[in-house]
Scaffold this active site. Structure first.
Site: not given
Ligand code: NDP
Ligand code: F7E
Length: 313
Positions: A13-14, A109, A137, A203, A210
């Site tokens: 579902r992601g 990455t 993480y 932010w 990126r």
């Protein structure tokens, strides 16, 4: 994989899992197994092993994980390291216990050192210090890579690891506190346009760069690697081109049609200054990204418009 092979897409579902499911269905695969996290909590080893024993799965796409943007990673480090270590350990070991033919593990990455040379080559793994905002993480992801490689070496399994760059697309997380930058920008500019607000807050400084890959491209790459790659080395997945957060904000602002100002909140973290991936390995295998960034953002915005009332996160 045969069209009737039994394939488990963990995390269907992601953002990534749903794209892999769409890709497999479009390619004609019919024997697809899925479970939501409330049906099967992948953090529970006994339940996961029982599921694998019962289902006799042949191929696994491991796209279930605890995932979030820079601030979520920074604020909930215990959950990010614990849940990811549990989920990936349980799925990888249960795959081994039940003779799964092949598994694809998804890293990120952020496993590369914060100040690694650009573009990031696969061999830069474990050559330097990680970015602090997502170190727990990243360490869980590195453990997943090493677990796949170690099982391959000791047990002769075929567990491959893909390292995607930052992703976006349908079923992304649009929660402004927990999401990644691209869905956050889509939502912020859209809501500011709707409410007639004079400015939108971004932010950090806007200077970090990126690289963005559409989830449908990533899904295509994952199915491609499952069918064509058998090596023990990790494989980067990206487009080979990046953009500053400032320029990304201008692009999303244009796509959404917001006419006000952009202001930068420098009390929020910038994170890694740059993480452009080297895509020589996957291009050499015969795969290349297809969806240009602006086109991808337009379709992601359309998905947001079509689904925003269903977004409860
Ligand atoms: N998004 C990005 O920019 C990037 C993502 N990746 C990697 O891709 C993979 C998928 O990420 P993404 O699709 O963005 O993440 P999402 O948050 O969109 O989806 C994650 C999925 O994992 C499932 N899940 C989470 N916890 C559990 C649990 N305890 N038990 C069972 N299922 C669980 C959820 O299931 P449910 O919906 O049923 O609750 C959810 O569908 C991850 O490994 C991530 O590290 C890598 C690079 C970039
Ligand atoms: C995929 C990757 O994702 C995370 O790392 P990240 O690349 O830093 O991710 P991000 O998308 O959250 O931010 C990218 C940049 O964008 C800036 N930024 C501006 N405005 C908003 C904003 O509104 N929201 C967010 N989230 N960021 C914003 C933000 O300050 C930063 O400079 C890790 O989880 C990591 O573990 C990981 O794997």
């Amino acid at each position: 994989m045969e069209l009737n092979s039994k394939i488990y897409v963990a995390g269907h579902r992601g953002l990534v899992g749903s794209a892999i499911l769409r890709s497999l269905q479009a390619k004609g695969f019919t024997n697809l197994v899925t479970r939501t996290s409330s049906e099967l909590d992948l953090r529970n080893y006994d339940d996961v092993l029982a599921f694998f024993l019962r289902e006799q799965i042949e191929y696994v796409f491991l796209a279930a994980a605890k995932v979030g943007g820079i601030v979520a990673n920074n604020e909930y480090p215990a959950e990010f390291i614990r849940d990811n270590l549990l989920i990936q350990t349980n799925v990888i070991d249960s795959s081994y216990q039940t003779n799964v033919k092949k598994l694809l593990f998804l890293g990120s990455t952020c496993i590369y050192p914060k100040m690694a040379p650009q573009p990031l080559k696969e061999e830069y793994l474990l050559t330097g210090t990680l970015e602090p905002t997502n170190e727990p993480y990243a360490i869980a992801k590195i453990a997943g890579i090493k677990m796949c490689q170690s099982y391959n070496r000791q047990y002769g399994t075929q567990y491959i690891s893909a390292m995607p760059t930052n992703l976006y697309g349908p079923n992304d997380n649009f929660d402004l506190e927990k999401s990644h930058v691209l869905p956050a920008l889509i939502r912020k500019f859209h809501e500011a346009k709707e409410k007639g607000q004079p400015s939108v807050e971004i932010w950090g400084t806007g200077t970090p760069k990126r690289e963005f890959l559409h989830a449908d491209d990533l899904a295509d790459a994952c199915v491609f690697l499952m069918e064509h790659y058998e090596g023990n080395e990790i494989v980067n997945i990206g487009v080979g081109d990046d953009i500053s957060i400032k320029d990304l904000a201008e692009l999303v602002k244009d796509v959404v049609g917001f006419v006000g100002d952009i202001v930068y909140n420098t009390s929020k973290p910038d994170g890694t200054p740059r993480k452009l991936v080297d895509v020589t390995r996957i291009n050499g295998l015969g795969w290349k990204a297809q969806i240009p960034l602006e086109e991808g953002i337009r379709s992601a915005y359309q998905w947001f418009l079509d689904n925003q009332y269903a977004i409860s996160k």
